[in-house]
Design an enzyme around this catalytic site. Structure first.
Site, short mmCIF file in Angstrom:
data_model
loop_
_atom_site.label_atom_id
_atom_site.label_comp_id
_atom_site.label_asym_id
_atom_site.label_seq_id
_atom_site.Cartn_x
_atom_site.Cartn_y
_atom_site.Cartn_z
N GLN A 38 36.74 35.30 58.68
CA GLN A 38 37.23 35.76 59.98
C GLN A 38 38.59 36.42 59.81
OE1 GLN A 38 36.30 32.69 63.33
NE2 GLN A 38 36.50 31.51 61.44
N ASN A 39 39.18 36.24 58.63
CA ASN A 39 40.55 36.71 58.39
C ASN A 39 40.56 38.21 58.13
OD1 ASN A 39 41.18 34.01 58.56
ND2 ASN A 39 41.32 33.71 56.36
N VAL A 40 41.67 38.82 58.49
CA VAL A 40 41.82 40.27 58.30
C VAL A 40 42.79 40.56 57.15
CG1 VAL A 40 41.22 40.79 60.69
CG2 VAL A 40 43.61 40.39 60.12
N ASP A 41 43.37 39.49 56.57
CA ASP A 41 44.21 39.71 55.38
C ASP A 41 43.31 40.00 54.18
OD1 ASP A 41 44.48 36.20 55.53
OD2 ASP A 41 43.55 37.22 53.83
N HIS A 63 35.78 40.12 61.31
CA HIS A 63 36.72 40.50 62.38
C HIS A 63 37.57 41.70 61.99
CE1 HIS A 63 36.52 36.21 64.26
NE2 HIS A 63 35.46 36.95 64.55
N GLY A 108 39.07 25.90 57.13
CA GLY A 108 40.26 26.33 57.85
C GLY A 108 40.02 27.16 59.09
N THR A 109 39.11 26.73 59.94
CA THR A 109 38.90 27.44 61.21
C THR A 109 38.69 26.42 62.31
OG1 THR A 109 37.54 29.07 62.40
CG2 THR A 109 36.42 27.76 60.71
N1 APR Z 1 44.12 24.39 55.03
C1 APR Z 1 42.97 24.42 55.75
N2 APR Z 1 42.93 24.54 57.10
C2 APR Z 1 44.12 24.64 57.73
C3 APR Z 1 45.36 24.62 57.06
C4 APR Z 1 45.33 24.49 55.65
N3 APR Z 1 46.47 24.44 54.91
N4 APR Z 1 46.36 24.73 57.98
C5 APR Z 1 45.75 24.83 59.19
N5 APR Z 1 44.41 24.76 59.04
C6 APR Z 1 43.36 24.82 60.07
C7 APR Z 1 43.77 24.28 61.41
O1 APR Z 1 43.53 22.88 61.46
C8 APR Z 1 42.84 25.03 62.34
O2 APR Z 1 41.63 24.33 62.50
O3 APR Z 1 43.08 26.19 60.28
C9 APR Z 1 42.54 26.32 61.60
C10 APR Z 1 43.14 27.56 62.24
O4 APR Z 1 42.54 27.72 63.49
P1 APR Z 1 42.90 29.03 64.32
O5 APR Z 1 44.37 29.22 64.34
O6 APR Z 1 42.13 28.95 65.61
O7 APR Z 1 42.32 30.24 63.44
P2 APR Z 1 40.81 30.68 63.32
O8 APR Z 1 39.89 29.53 63.53
O9 APR Z 1 40.68 31.44 62.04
O10 APR Z 1 40.65 31.71 64.55
C11 APR Z 1 39.40 32.35 64.67
O11 APR Z 1 40.26 33.63 66.52
O12 APR Z 1 42.10 34.68 67.35
C12 APR Z 1 40.85 34.89 66.78
O13 APR Z 1 40.13 36.72 65.53
C13 APR Z 1 40.98 35.63 65.48
O14 APR Z 1 39.76 35.28 63.43
C14 APR Z 1 40.50 34.63 64.44
C15 APR Z 1 39.61 33.71 65.26
#
Ligand code: APR
Length: 238
Positions: A96-99, A114, A183-184
């Site tokens: 889902q990451n854009v990096d 994404h 990590g999502t």
């Molecule tokens: N290792 C693993 N997971 C981690 C770490 C880590 N060091 N630090 C934080 N996390 C987890 C958090 O617990 C959280 O569940 O990463 C998750 C980040 O969640 P979000 O900030 O919601 O990011 P993400 O799930 O990737 O968002 C999904 O939402 O805003 C849109 O398009 C954007 O791709 C993104 C999508």
């Protein structure tokens, strides 16, 4: 210490989110100090925002490009690239990451559902493919244009737009016997549904992260911890 056994018949589908890049210094979205804490999604990540204030959108993504350029892949990105090296076409990574940290760690069998920070496409959606664009813009006047005359926009899937490569994703989930989700938060669809699709196909599903995602109930097991610490040494390839 958890171990995930990968049998010779296993096909592995990996989904990653912002958490896998957290230990590289890139902010996640929904943490208290995350990207969405400092910005209203409606101002930087919707088609309406692009129409209303294209510079606010480009300024936001230019800053994320700068952060990405100074970040480095962490041991979690590297562990996934090494797993791909070991099992080849039985491995598939959807981020889902854009990096571009997965690419820089060596991942090849990878798609960005994404979009990608280092690309741009025509805001008129004229049909031309995205172009490489790593510029960190200081003003809207610097932003390039498509040959059709449309201004370039970040090659990012905004809220309300359709993620990329969903047919390929569904095909790969249909073949997977093991899904790893790293990590999502499980708060954005359709990515948050992938674990349910995998479970329906009888796959094992493992979540890796420091806190349970919103869809935690759908996982057959959870490895609690930061990805950069948990992933190295996690996989036992038979
Ligand atoms: N290792 C693993 N997971 C981690 C770490 C880590 N060091 N630090 C934080 N996390 C987890 C958090 O617990 C959280 O569940 O990463 C998750 C980040 O969640 P979000 O900030 O919601 O990011 P993400 O799930 O990737 O968002 C999904 O939402 O805003 C849109 O398009 C954007 O791709 C993104 C999508």
């Amino acid at each position: 210490m958890s171990v995930i056994t990968i049998a010779p018949t296993d096909r592995v589908f990996v989904l990653t989110g912002a958490g896998i890049s957290a230990e590289s210094g890139l902010p996640t979205f929904r943490a208290s100090d995350g990207l969405w804490a400092g910005h209203r999604v409606e101002e930087v990540c919707t088609p309406e925002a692009l129409r209303r204030d294209p510079w606010m959108v480009w300024d936001f993504y230019s800053k994320r490009r700068a952060d990405n350029a100074s970040a480095k892949p962490n041991p979690a990105h590297i562990a996934l690239a090494e797993l791909e090296q070991r099992i080849g076409d039985r491995f598939f990574l959807c981020t889902q990451n854009v990096d571009d940290l997965h690419e820089r760690a060596g991942s090849v069998r990878l798609i960005h559902m994404h979009g990608e920070l280092n690309k741009a496409h025509c805001e008129r959606d004229c049909g031309r493919p995205p172009v490489e664009d790593r510029s960190i813009y200081a003003s809207l006047s610097e932003v390039g244009h498509c040959p059709c005359g449309g201004r370039l926009r970040p090659h990012i899937v905004f809220f309300g737009e359709i993620p990329y490569e969903m047919d390929r994703i569904q095909e790969e989930i249909g073949k997977a016997t093991l899904m790893l989700v790293v990590g999502t938060s499980g708060s954005v669809y359709p990515a948050a549904s992938f674990v349910h699709w995998a479970r329906q196909n009888g796959a094992r599903t493992v979540y890796i992260g420091p806190e349970p995602p919103l869809n935690a109930h759908a996982f057959t097991s959870v490895v609690e911890g930061n990805a950069g610490e948990a992933l190295p040494g996690l996989f036992q390839v038979q």
